[in-house]
Design a protein around this motif. Structure first.
Motif, PDB file in Angstrom:
ATOM      1  N   ALA A 284       0.837  -1.205   0.000  1.00 30.15           N
ATOM      2  CA  ALA A 284       0.000   0.000   0.000  1.00 30.15           C
ATOM      3  C   ALA A 284       0.867   1.248   0.000  1.00 30.15           C
ATOM      4  O   ALA A 284       0.569   2.212  -0.715  1.00 30.15           O
ATOM      5  CB  ALA A 284      -0.927   0.000   1.215  1.00 30.15           C
ATOM      6  N   ASN A 285       1.948   1.250   0.768  1.00 33.46           N
ATOM      7  CA  ASN A 285       2.855   2.402   0.797  1.00 33.46           C
ATOM      8  C   ASN A 285       3.552   2.577  -0.546  1.00 33.46           C
ATOM      9  O   ASN A 285       3.741   3.702  -1.013  1.00 33.46           O
ATOM     10  CB  ASN A 285       3.890   2.240   1.904  1.00 33.46           C
ATOM     11  CG  ASN A 285       3.301   2.451   3.278  1.00 33.46           C
ATOM     12  OD1 ASN A 285       2.229   3.039   3.417  1.00 33.46           O
ATOM     13  ND2 ASN A 285       3.987   1.958   4.290  1.00 33.46           N
TER      14      ASN A 285
ATOM     15  N   VAL B 136       2.087   7.115  -7.175  1.00 30.28           N
ATOM     16  CA  VAL B 136       1.103   8.046  -7.709  1.00 30.28           C
ATOM     17  C   VAL B 136       1.665   9.395  -7.910  1.00 30.28           C
ATOM     18  O   VAL B 136       2.568   9.943  -7.726  1.00 30.28           O
ATOM     19  CB  VAL B 136      -0.132   8.133  -6.798  1.00 30.28           C
ATOM     20  CG1 VAL B 136      -1.084   9.219  -7.258  1.00 30.28           C
ATOM     21  CG2 VAL B 136      -0.794   6.800  -6.730  1.00 30.28           C
TER      22      VAL B 136
ATOM     23  N   SER C  72       2.403   1.656  -3.490  1.00 26.02           N
ATOM     24  CA  SER C  72       1.435   2.121  -4.492  1.00 26.02           C
ATOM     25  C   SER C  72       1.127   3.602  -4.284  1.00 26.02           C
ATOM     26  O   SER C  72       0.859   4.316  -5.258  1.00 26.02           O
ATOM     27  CB  SER C  72       0.155   1.294  -4.441  1.00 26.02           C
ATOM     28  OG  SER C  72      -0.514   1.495  -3.222  1.00 26.02           O
ATOM     29  N   GLN C  73       1.158   4.107  -3.059  1.00 22.90           N
ATOM     30  CA  GLN C  73       0.933   5.528  -2.808  1.00 22.90           C
ATOM     31  C   GLN C  73       2.098   6.361  -3.317  1.00 22.90           C
ATOM     32  O   GLN C  73       1.927   7.462  -3.794  1.00 22.90           O
ATOM     33  CB  GLN C  73       0.715   5.784  -1.322  1.00 22.90           C
ATOM     34  CG  GLN C  73      -0.617   5.332  -0.822  1.00 22.90           C
ATOM     35  CD  GLN C  73      -0.763   5.570   0.675  1.00 22.90           C
ATOM     36  OE1 GLN C  73       0.163   6.012   1.334  1.00 22.90           O
ATOM     37  NE2 GLN C  73      -1.941   5.280   1.192  1.00 22.90           N
ATOM     38  N   GLU C  74       3.321   5.832  -3.196  1.00 18.17           N
ATOM     39  CA  GLU C  74       4.494   6.558  -3.666  1.00 18.17           C
ATOM     40  C   GLU C  74       4.545   6.630  -5.175  1.00 18.17           C
ATOM     41  O   GLU C  74       5.081   7.566  -5.735  1.00 18.17           O
ATOM     42  CB  GLU C  74       5.771   5.886  -3.147  1.00 18.17           C
ATOM     43  CG  GLU C  74       5.966   6.047  -1.664  1.00 18.17           C
ATOM     44  CD  GLU C  74       7.186   5.275  -1.157  1.00 18.17           C
ATOM     45  OE1 GLU C  74       7.861   4.630  -1.971  1.00 18.17           O
ATOM     46  OE2 GLU C  74       7.441   5.314   0.046  1.00 18.17           O
TER      47      GLU C  74
END
Length: 103
Positions: A96-97, A103, A99-101
């Motif tokens: 999850a971390n 973006v 995938s956030q980076e």
């Protein structure tokens, strides 16, 4: 479902590692005391010179290992379930971390 994040909803699964470790140490201590008593009663041979303590420790390790393997199967399974769940949650947080980076 448990209201505290990161905890299991199944009772008895929390602290499985601590419980397994304590039981494993208990089996070792019991074996150590039993073997120490047998050496003291001269049923088992004593070590050479000052090596008596090492002999008893080594023999207690050798005896307690298979006993723990057989007697603590349920606790070992519960511990592995707990560890797998923690690793899976950590992998999910990591992905999850990442995938956030991206973006």
């Amino acid at each position: 479902m448990s209201s505290i994040p990161g905890t299991s909803s199944r009772p008895g699964k929390q602290g499985a590692t601590l419980r397994y470790t304590a039981m494993r140490l208990g089996i070792f201590a019991g074996c150590f005391l039993a073997i120490w008593g047998l050496v003291y009663a001269r049923v088992l041979p004593a070590g050479l010179g000052d090596s008596n303590l090492m002999w008893v420790l080594l023999l207690a390790l050798v005896v307690s290992g298979p006993l723990s393997w057989v007697l603590l199967r349920k606790q070992r399974d519960a511990m592995s379930e707990q560890i797998v769940a923690k690793v899976d949650r950590a992998k999910e947080r990591l992905s999850a971390n990442q995938s956030q980076e991206d973006v």
